[in-house]
Design a protein around this motif. Structure first.
Motif, PDB file in Angstrom:
ATOM      1  N   ARG B   8    -120.686 -10.670 -45.046  1.00 56.23           N
ATOM      2  CA  ARG B   8    -121.087 -11.629 -46.082  1.00 56.23           C
ATOM      3  C   ARG B   8    -119.823 -12.311 -46.592  1.00 56.23           C
ATOM      4  NH1 ARG B   8    -124.554  -7.478 -47.079  1.00 56.23           N
ATOM      5  NH2 ARG B   8    -123.015  -6.439 -48.400  1.00 56.23           N
ATOM      6  N   TYR B   9    -119.847 -13.630 -46.616  1.00 54.30           N
ATOM      7  CA  TYR B   9    -118.693 -14.379 -47.105  1.00 54.30           C
ATOM      8  C   TYR B   9    -118.980 -14.871 -48.517  1.00 54.30           C
ATOM      9  CZ  TYR B   9    -115.391 -18.195 -47.794  1.00 54.30           C
ATOM     10  OH  TYR B   9    -114.430 -19.013 -48.317  1.00 54.30           O
ATOM     11  N   LEU B  22    -115.070  -7.772 -55.767  1.00 58.13           N
ATOM     12  CA  LEU B  22    -114.293  -6.639 -55.228  1.00 58.13           C
ATOM     13  C   LEU B  22    -114.904  -5.317 -55.680  1.00 58.13           C
ATOM     14  CD1 LEU B  22    -110.422  -7.240 -55.552  1.00 58.13           C
ATOM     15  CD2 LEU B  22    -111.696  -6.651 -53.496  1.00 58.13           C
ATOM     16  N   ARG B  23    -115.296  -5.284 -56.966  1.00 55.53           N
ATOM     17  CA  ARG B  23    -115.852  -4.053 -57.544  1.00 55.53           C
ATOM     18  C   ARG B  23    -117.190  -3.685 -56.909  1.00 55.53           C
ATOM     19  NH1 ARG B  23    -113.723  -5.652 -62.487  1.00 55.53           N
ATOM     20  NH2 ARG B  23    -115.544  -6.931 -62.933  1.00 55.53           N
ATOM     21  N   LYS B  24    -118.032  -4.686 -56.742  1.00 58.86           N
ATOM     22  CA  LYS B  24    -119.407  -4.341 -56.368  1.00 58.86           C
ATOM     23  C   LYS B  24    -119.633  -4.280 -54.854  1.00 58.86           C
ATOM     24  CE  LYS B  24    -121.800  -8.788 -56.542  1.00 58.86           C
ATOM     25  NZ  LYS B  24    -122.642  -9.683 -57.272  1.00 58.86           N
ATOM     26  N   SER B  25    -118.675  -4.754 -54.067  1.00 59.10           N
ATOM     27  CA  SER B  25    -118.862  -4.753 -52.611  1.00 59.10           C
ATOM     28  C   SER B  25    -118.527  -3.383 -52.041  1.00 59.10           C
ATOM     29  CB  SER B  25    -117.970  -5.814 -51.963  1.00 59.10           C
ATOM     30  OG  SER B  25    -118.251  -7.075 -52.512  1.00 59.10           O
ATOM     31  N   LYS B  26    -119.236  -3.031 -50.963  1.00 54.41           N
ATOM     32  CA  LYS B  26    -119.037  -1.708 -50.378  1.00 54.41           C
ATOM     33  C   LYS B  26    -117.679  -1.615 -49.687  1.00 54.41           C
ATOM     34  CE  LYS B  26    -121.500   1.535 -47.400  1.00 54.41           C
ATOM     35  NZ  LYS B  26    -122.523   1.611 -46.360  1.00 54.41           N
ATOM     36  N   ALA B  45    -111.562  -1.681 -35.882  1.00 55.02           N
ATOM     37  CA  ALA B  45    -112.855  -0.980 -35.834  1.00 55.02           C
ATOM     38  C   ALA B  45    -113.400  -0.813 -37.254  1.00 55.02           C
ATOM     39  CB  ALA B  45    -112.670   0.383 -35.186  1.00 55.02           C
ATOM     40  N   VAL B  46    -112.502  -0.855 -38.229  1.00 56.84           N
ATOM     41  CA  VAL B  46    -112.924  -0.707 -39.631  1.00 56.84           C
ATOM     42  C   VAL B  46    -113.285  -2.096 -40.146  1.00 56.84           C
ATOM     43  CG1 VAL B  46    -112.246   0.145 -41.902  1.00 56.84           C
ATOM     44  CG2 VAL B  46    -111.237   1.151 -39.841  1.00 56.84           C
ATOM     45  N   TYR B  47    -114.575  -2.342 -40.318  1.00 54.33           N
ATOM     46  CA  TYR B  47    -115.021  -3.697 -40.595  1.00 54.33           C
ATOM     47  C   TYR B  47    -115.479  -3.859 -42.043  1.00 54.33           C
ATOM     48  CZ  TYR B  47    -115.618  -7.989 -38.123  1.00 54.33           C
ATOM     49  OH  TYR B  47    -115.437  -9.256 -37.661  1.00 54.33           O
ATOM     50  N   PRO B  48    -115.174  -4.994 -42.665  1.00 55.36           N
ATOM     51  CA  PRO B  48    -115.622  -5.197 -44.043  1.00 55.36           C
ATOM     52  C   PRO B  48    -117.108  -5.567 -44.101  1.00 55.36           C
ATOM     53  CG  PRO B  48    -114.518  -7.160 -43.270  1.00 55.36           C
ATOM     54  CD  PRO B  48    -114.418  -6.148 -42.152  1.00 55.36           C
ATOM     55  N   THR B  49    -117.735  -5.239 -45.222  1.00 57.44           N
ATOM     56  CA  THR B  49    -119.104  -5.716 -45.440  1.00 57.44           C
ATOM     57  C   THR B  49    -119.067  -7.110 -46.057  1.00 57.44           C
ATOM     58  OG1 THR B  49    -119.074  -4.681 -47.619  1.00 57.44           O
ATOM     59  CG2 THR B  49    -120.085  -3.419 -45.813  1.00 57.44           C
ATOM     60  N   ASP B  50    -117.999  -7.352 -46.843  1.00 62.15           N
ATOM     61  CA  ASP B  50    -117.900  -8.592 -47.612  1.00 62.15           C
ATOM     62  C   ASP B  50    -116.487  -9.152 -47.511  1.00 62.15           C
ATOM     63  OD1 ASP B  50    -119.878  -6.639 -49.075  1.00 62.15           O
ATOM     64  OD2 ASP B  50    -120.499  -8.671 -49.614  1.00 62.15           O
TER      65      ASP B  50
END
Lengths: 156, 277
Positions: B8-9, B22-26, B45-50
Motif C-alpha cells: 500500500r502506498y 508509521l505508527r499504525k502500519s504493520k 525477502a523482508v517486504y513492507p506492507t506500507d
C-alpha cells in the motif's frame, strides 16, 4: 490499486495501477512507449531514462504513483514532427550504433542543454555519467551533444 | 510479472500524518528519493506492507538561508544541494561532496535525508556534515529531537524509527575540504573518503574536524590529526608527521595499506591547499 493521472509527453493519461508499479512498467507495458528500455533495473545503466519536470531521472527507480504531478517526457515526446536537434546531431555525428542506449543519452543531453545551453566537453561527460554505452566509446556521443549545443544556440 | 511485489502506498502531506502512518502500519517503509529503497525492494525477502512516500510533504523540501544557519529540508535532492548558491557560498565542501555522489540522474532523485537515514557506511555526506558541525532534526514516534550526525547515526531499533526533517548547518565560517577514492570509476561508491573543516586564524587553524569514512565502519573522527593541525602553525605543517598521527588515529580501524596511502595523500593535498591559501 491507485488511480493516477499522468502527464506524459504533454498528454494526460488516467490509469489504474498497482501501488508498487514502477514508471518503466507503466510506460512500456501499459502505454507502449518502448523507447524507454529495461536493462539493469538498478539505476546503473541509464537506458530507462526519462525527463521528470525537465530533469533526467530513472524510471526503474520511480513508482508510477510518484510520477503524478510531474511532467514526464520520454524519447517519443521529443521531435514529434521533425527530429529534435539533439537526435539529428546523434545521426550526423555517427553517435548511434546498436541504439539501445540512445534514448537515454538523448534525454540526458536534453536535460543538460536545457539547463546549460553551451556546456564544455567536461560538463557533457559529467552529465552523461549515468548512461552507459557499450558500442561507441562515448567520443561520438559527446561530439554529438557539443554539436547540438552549437546548433541550438545559433537558432533564433 | 511485476518487478516489485505490491504494497500500500501512502502520500502524506505533513510530518504528523506520516508519523501516524508509521505508527499504525504493520511493516512500514519510508520512501524518499527512492534510489536506495526501491533498489532494496527488488532484492529483499523482508517486504513492507506500507510504503510512505515523503515527497508531498512540502516543509521537507528546499533550502532556507537564515542569519546564523542554513536549513536543508530532508527531501532536497543532491542535485539541488550541489547547485544551491547558498550551499556553495557557505559550505563549499558539502556542495562538492554532493556533486560526487553516484551519477547525474541519481543526484536528481536521491535526497540528503535519504543519504543520512540509509545509515550505509559508505555514503558520502555524513562525514562532510559531521565536519561542518551539522545537526539533524528528527521526528520520532514520541518526540522531536535535534541531534548531532553521530548521535543520529547511532540510533538503533525502535528508537531509530522516525523521519529526518531537516539538516541544520551553522554558519560558523569553517573552511572545508572533501576527498574521496573509488575502486574503479568516479561514479562508484567511495572505498575511503576524508572530510575536513577548520576555522582559519592568523597563522593557524582552530575548531579542526577531520572525519574518515570507509566501507568498513561509521565515520571516524581523527582526534590526533585535528590536534596536530590545531597546535602547529600552518607554515610548519608536515605531511609525514600528519600521516604518522593519522596512522595512530586509525590503528583500530583495520584499514588496508592502500586506503591508508590514499588518506596520507589527501593530507598532503590538504596541507598544500592551506599553505597556498
Amino acid at each position: 490499486m491507485k488511480t493516477v493521472t499522468l502527464d506524459i509527453n504533454g498528454k494526460a493519461f488516467c490509469l489504474d495501477v498497482p501501488d508498487g508499479e514502477l514508471l518503466i512498467e507503466t510506460l512500456r507495458d501499459r502505454l507502449g512507449l518502448l523507447g524507454t528500455k529495461y536493462s539493469c533495473l538498478e539505476g546503473d545503466c541509464g537506458v530507462c531514462t526519462v525527463l521528470a519536470d525537465g530533469k533526467n531521472v530513472l524510471s526503474c527507480l520511480m513508482l508510477t504513483v510518484e510520477a503524478e504531478g510531474r511532467k514526464i517526457t520520454t524519447i517519443e515526446g521529443l521531435g514529434q514532427k521533425d527530429l529534435h536537434p539533439i537526435q539529428q546531431a546523434f545521426i550526423d555525428e555517427g553517435a548511434v550504433q546498436c541504439g539501445f542506449c540512445t534514448p537515454g543519452m538523448i534525454l540526458a543531453s536534453k536535460s543538460l542543454l536545457d539547463a546549460h545551453p553551451s556546456p564544455t566537453q567536461d560538463e557533457v561527460v559529467h552529465a552523461l555519467d549515468g548512461n552507459l554505452c557499450r558500442c561507441t566509446g562515448y567520443v561520438r556521443i559527446v561530439n554529438a551533444v557539443l554539436s547540438a549545443a552549437r546548433k541550438m544556440t545559433k537558432t533564433p | 510479472m511485476p518487478i516489485l511485489k505490491d504494497f500500500r502506498y501512502h502520500a502524506p502531506v505533513s510530518v504528523a500524518e506520516a508519523l501516524a502512518l508509521l505508527r499504525k502500519s504493520k511493516k512500514p517503509l519510508l520512501l524518499g528519493g527512492g534510489t536506495f529503497v526501491l533498489n532494496t525492494l527488488k532484492k529483499t525477502a523482508v517486504y513492507p506492507t506500507d510504503v510512505i512516500g515523503l515527497r508531498k510533504i512540502a516543509p521537507l523540501c528546499g533550502i532556507k538561508d537564515a542569519a546564523k544557519e542554513v536549513t536543508i529540508g530532508s527531501m532536497t535532492t543532491l542535485a539541488e544541494v550541489t547547485s544551491s548558491s547558498v550551499v556553495r557560498e557557505h559550505f563549499a565542501s558539502l556542495a562538492e561532496a554532493a556533486a560526487c555522489v553516484a551519477t547525474t540522474p541519481l543526484r536528481h532523485m536521491a535526497t540528503i535525508g535519504g543519504n543520512l537515514a540509509s545509515r550505509f557506511f559508505w555514503v558520502d555526506l555524513p562525514s562532510v556534515l559531521m565536519a561542518l558541525g551539522a545537526k539533524v532534526s528528527w521526528a520520532g514516534d514520541k518526540a522531536k529531537k535535534t541531534l548531532s550526525v553521530e548521535d543520529f547515526l547511532s540510533l538503533k531499533g525502535p528508537e531509530a524509527q522516525g523521519i529526518v526533517t531537516e539538516i541544520l548547518l551553522p554558519k560558523n565560517g569553517l573552511t572545508g575540504a572533501y576527498f574521496r577514492h573509488t575502486q574503479t570509476m568516479e561514479v562508484d561508491l567511495p572505498i575511503v573518503a576524508m572530510a575536513f573543516a577548520a576555522r582559519r586564524q592568523a597563522d593557524g587553524v582552530k575548531d579542526v574536524r577531520c572525519i574518515v569514512n570507509t566501507t568498513l565502519s561509521r565515520p571516524v573522527r581523527l582526534t590526533g590529526v585535528a590536534s596536530y593541525f590545531e597546535t602547529t602553525k600552518v607554515g610548519e605543517w608536515k605531511a609525514d608527521k600528519a600521516a604518522d598521527v593519522l596512522r595512530r588515529d586509525l590503528e583500530q580501524g583495520k584499514l588496508d595499506d592502500y586506503r591508508l596511502h590514499c588518506l596520507c595523500a589527501d593530507l598532503e593535498s590538504l596541507i598544500d591547499k592551506f599553505k597556498k591559501a
